[in-house]
Write a protein that holds these residues in place. Structure first.
Motif, PDB file in Angstrom:
ATOM      1  N   GLN A   5      -1.168  36.565  -0.873  1.00 36.04           N
ATOM      2  CA  GLN A   5      -0.188  37.636  -1.070  1.00 36.04           C
ATOM      3  C   GLN A   5       1.184  37.202  -0.556  1.00 36.04           C
ATOM      4  N   ALA A   6       1.213  36.570   0.602  1.00 33.71           N
ATOM      5  CA  ALA A   6       2.483  36.108   1.167  1.00 33.71           C
ATOM      6  C   ALA A   6       3.125  35.052   0.266  1.00 33.71           C
ATOM      7  N   ARG A   7       2.322  34.154  -0.278  1.00 36.60           N
ATOM      8  CA  ARG A   7       2.856  33.129  -1.185  1.00 36.60           C
ATOM      9  C   ARG A   7       3.394  33.774  -2.459  1.00 36.60           C
ATOM     10  N   PHE A   8       2.657  34.764  -2.963  1.00 34.68           N
ATOM     11  CA  PHE A   8       3.111  35.484  -4.154  1.00 34.68           C
ATOM     12  C   PHE A   8       4.439  36.164  -3.882  1.00 34.68           C
ATOM     13  N   GLU A   9       4.512  36.876  -2.783  1.00 34.83           N
ATOM     14  CA  GLU A   9       5.740  37.603  -2.439  1.00 34.83           C
ATOM     15  C   GLU A   9       6.904  36.643  -2.233  1.00 34.83           C
ATOM     16  N   GLY A  10       6.611  35.461  -1.691  1.00 31.80           N
ATOM     17  CA  GLY A  10       7.663  34.460  -1.527  1.00 31.80           C
ATOM     18  C   GLY A  10       8.207  33.963  -2.856  1.00 31.80           C
ATOM     19  N   ALA A  11       7.360  33.914  -3.871  1.00 32.81           N
ATOM     20  CA  ALA A  11       7.792  33.468  -5.195  1.00 32.81           C
ATOM     21  C   ALA A  11       8.448  34.596  -5.996  1.00 32.81           C
TER      22      ALA A  11
END
Length: 158
Positions: free
Chosen positions: A60-66
């Protein structure tokens, strides 16, 4: 929540697959291809175990970062931007590796002599199978075939 976790997981897999494809033809040396995460990065509570919740939170954090515009979806531009960023990070790490390995005078730069010193012509001699002092088209093709075979073997073993 399950649907969100599934979407995040799929998106992460797509990002990882896209990066792997984008990196497939580039020389990586020991850097590897595709997404790599350390155990410590995934083990958020540092208890020595990675739980499904930690994986979901990480994805989720990686998604939000992208998701640079925060709309909850990744556009083509956002995907390309994230892939480009990751590729630049890997390229910078590989450049650091090359300098560390070849910079004989420790000036933080590589001269042609420093880059060739490790080989000392051995690569040319290896490719020049008939020893005539030149590389024929056939010898060049043979070298390319062997190199691609090694890359396939390396990918299969990962």
């Amino acid at each position: 929540m399950k649907k969100t976790a599934l979407m995040v997981g799929l998106t992460t897999a797509i990002l990882a697959g896209g990066l792997s494809v984008a990196q497939a033809d580039s020389h990586k040396g020991k850097m590897g291809i595709g997404m790599r995460h350390s155990f410590e990065e995934l083990d958020a509570d540092a208890d020595g175990k990675i739980t499904p919740e930690e994986m979901t939170a990480h994805m989720q954090a990686r998604f939000e970062g992208a998701d640079s515009d925060g709309d909850g979806a990744l556009s083509k531009d956002e995907l390309v931007a994230r892939m480009t960023e990751r590729q630049a990070e890997r390229m910078a790490a590989y450049a650091d590796h090359m300098i560390e390995r070849h910079d004989a005078n420790s000036d933080g730069k590589l001269s042609p002599d420093e880059m060739q010193a490790r080989n000392k012509g051995k690569m040319f001699e290896k490719i020049d199978a008939d020893g005539d002092g030149a590389i024929s088209k056939e010898e060049f093709s043979e070298m390319r075939g062997k190199h691609h075979g090694k890359m396939k073997d390396k990918k299969a073993s990962e």
